[in-house]
Scaffold this active site. Structure first.
Site, short mmCIF file in Angstrom:
data_model
loop_
_atom_site.label_atom_id
_atom_site.label_comp_id
_atom_site.label_asym_id
_atom_site.label_seq_id
_atom_site.Cartn_x
_atom_site.Cartn_y
_atom_site.Cartn_z
N SER A 68 0.81 -1.22 0.00
CA SER A 68 0.00 0.00 0.00
C SER A 68 0.85 1.26 0.00
CB SER A 68 -0.90 0.00 1.23
OG SER A 68 -0.09 0.00 2.39
N CYS A 69 2.15 1.14 0.20
CA CYS A 69 2.96 2.36 0.36
C CYS A 69 4.03 2.57 -0.71
CB CYS A 69 3.64 2.36 1.72
SG CYS A 69 2.49 2.57 3.06
#
Ligand code: UDX
Length: 427
Positions: free
Chosen positions: A263-264
């Site tokens: 997600s990052c």
């Protein structure tokens, strides 16, 4: 202390449960009603090791979730932990943080001094230029009537609870001395062994992007070296072994493979690229980091084709869906482009993951195996997309693997087990 947390995602919830375990009264706010109910019943809404246990202990006691911002009244510190997804063009979408600030401004009208801490990943200057003006719609003045800090998180999925308990550093970007001192005191009392770095708001925002961009760069760097090594019959993992004792290099985050997901890292590198471009800079290195990453899954297909010929009509097992082991998260997983490409090549795909579920878009186009054995029994070609420890069990399945080749997109075996045919993506 009464602590408010807006956003019960993996950062907010992990942090909230840890703070509850330290005896604080924690209020979690989330717009998702079903999630709020789950949390209040002591059940984790997603898989994160250790989370269920902490929730069972504290939910309904000193940890409560709610959809209404009124629950934040009387909090001394309020952390904003909502998501900052990517827009279509890759730039960061700040709308959830802005929305949270709008609602908080209403609460601020009726409260005394409270410290507001932005934990969401936001591009430099966002707190000063975007969020503080919204919060000041309350009629209160930042730095006087309420405090503002920017405090990035560095939690890894799968170890978020431990990472928060043992933070390798705590970065505090503060609007003013009072805000920074208040947050520093809070962290020193609760996490006395973590070093604290005090900076201004925009520097804290940049520290987060620079950290993630550096981690992503390490991975693409070693994948590029690995791709060269492959042509020379050199094991890139042995190369790292010979590099890591140099303290300037170190050995972390140099595991070559199918690339980075999650997600990052991909989202943050893209957002930094867009942000730099807006400033008139051309981030050549960061663009290459993404480019290398996007090509890695194709390489796993290419090496298989080189070895076994066309994949049309062939049964291929993809082992692992999650973007890394220890999580059920599929966001930006490298398994997805791999499966899509295999389907384009006309292969019949069977997938297996011990935890993650098949994404909706693949429903009907691939077969799901219920066990590792089932997946490899059916297939003639095996591709590993996630570094699950469980896949080492392949060693015990030699009878079902006879005449089959395992292509590792993640390094599972340092020593090739006798009797198994294994080829690495870049080793
Ligand atoms: C990352 C950052 O590490 C964390 O500090 C930040 O707060 C959020 O983003 P996370 O997304 O949980 O954490 O995963 P991470 O462990 O960093 O792995 C990211 C991706 O890189 C995974 O797909 C992983 O498999 C891959 N990876 C990691 C490699 O390919 N090689 C490595 O050496 C390390």
């Amino acid at each position: 202390m009464k602590i408010g947390i807006i956003g019960a995602g993996f950062v907010g919830l992990s942090m909230g449960t840890v703070l509850a375990s330290k005896g604080h009264e924690v209020v979690l706010i989330d717009i998702d009603k079903a999630k709020v109910e789950k949390i209040n019943s002591g059940e984790a809404p997603f898989y994160e090791p250790g989370l269920d246990e902490l929730l069972r202990k504290h939910a309904g006691k000193n940890l409560k979730a709610s959809t209404g911002y009124e629950a934040l009244k009387n909090c001394e510190i309020i952390f904003i932990c909502v998501g900052t997804p990517s827009k279509q063009d890759g730039s960061v979408d700040l709308s959830y943080v802005k929305d949270a600030c709008e609602k908080l401004a209403e609460i601020l009208k009726e409260t005394g001094y409270v410290l507001i801490v932005i934990k969401s990943t936001v591009v430099p200057t966002s707190t000063e230029k975007e969020f503080i003006p919204i919060l000041e719609k309350s009629g209160k003045k930042a730095g006087k009537d309420f405090g503002v800090c920017m405090n990035p998180e560095f939690l890894k999925e799968g170890t978020a609870i431990r990472d928060f308990l043992e933070q390798d550093r705590i970065v505090i970007g503060a609007l003013d001395e009072k805000s920074g001192n208040m947050l520093e005191r809070f962290y020193r009392e609760n996490f006395p062994s973590s070093p604290i770095v005090r900076v201004d708001l925009r520097t804290a925002e940049m520290i987060k992007y620079a950290s993630n961009a550096f981690l992503a760069t390490k991975i693409s760097f070693i994948n590029e070296i690995g791709n060269i090594c492959k042509k020379l019959n050199i094991d890139v993992y042995k190369v790292v072994e010979g590099m890591k004792y140099d303290p300037r290099i170190g050995g972390h985050f140099l595991n070559a493979g199918i690339g980075f997901g999650g997600s990052c890292l991909p989202k943050d590198v893209r957002a930094l690229i867009k942000f730099a471009e807006k400033l008139g800079e051309e981030p050549k290195l960061l663009k290459s980091v993404i480019e290398i990453n996007e090509k890695q899954p194709e390489r796993l297909i290419e090496i298989a084709k080189k070895r076994v010929g066309e994949l049309k009509g062939r049964k291929v097992a993809v082992l692992g869906l999650a973007f890394k082991s220890g999580t059920s998260d599929l966001r930006e997983t490298r398994a997805l482009p791999l499966i899509t490409k295999l389907l384009e090549e006309g292969a019949e795909v069977i997938v297996y993951d011990p935890v993650a579920k098949l994404p909706d878009e693949l429903n009907g186009s691939v077969k799901i195996a219920n066990s590792l054995k089932e997946a490899v029994e059916e297939a003639e070609i095996i591709k590993i997309a996630t570094d699950w420890e469980h896949f080492r069990e392949l060693e015990k399945m030699k009878e079902c693997l006879e005449g089959k080749i395992i292509f590792e997109g993640r390094r599972i075996f340092d020593e090739k087990p006798y009797g198994l045919e294994i080829e690495g993506i870049c080793w």
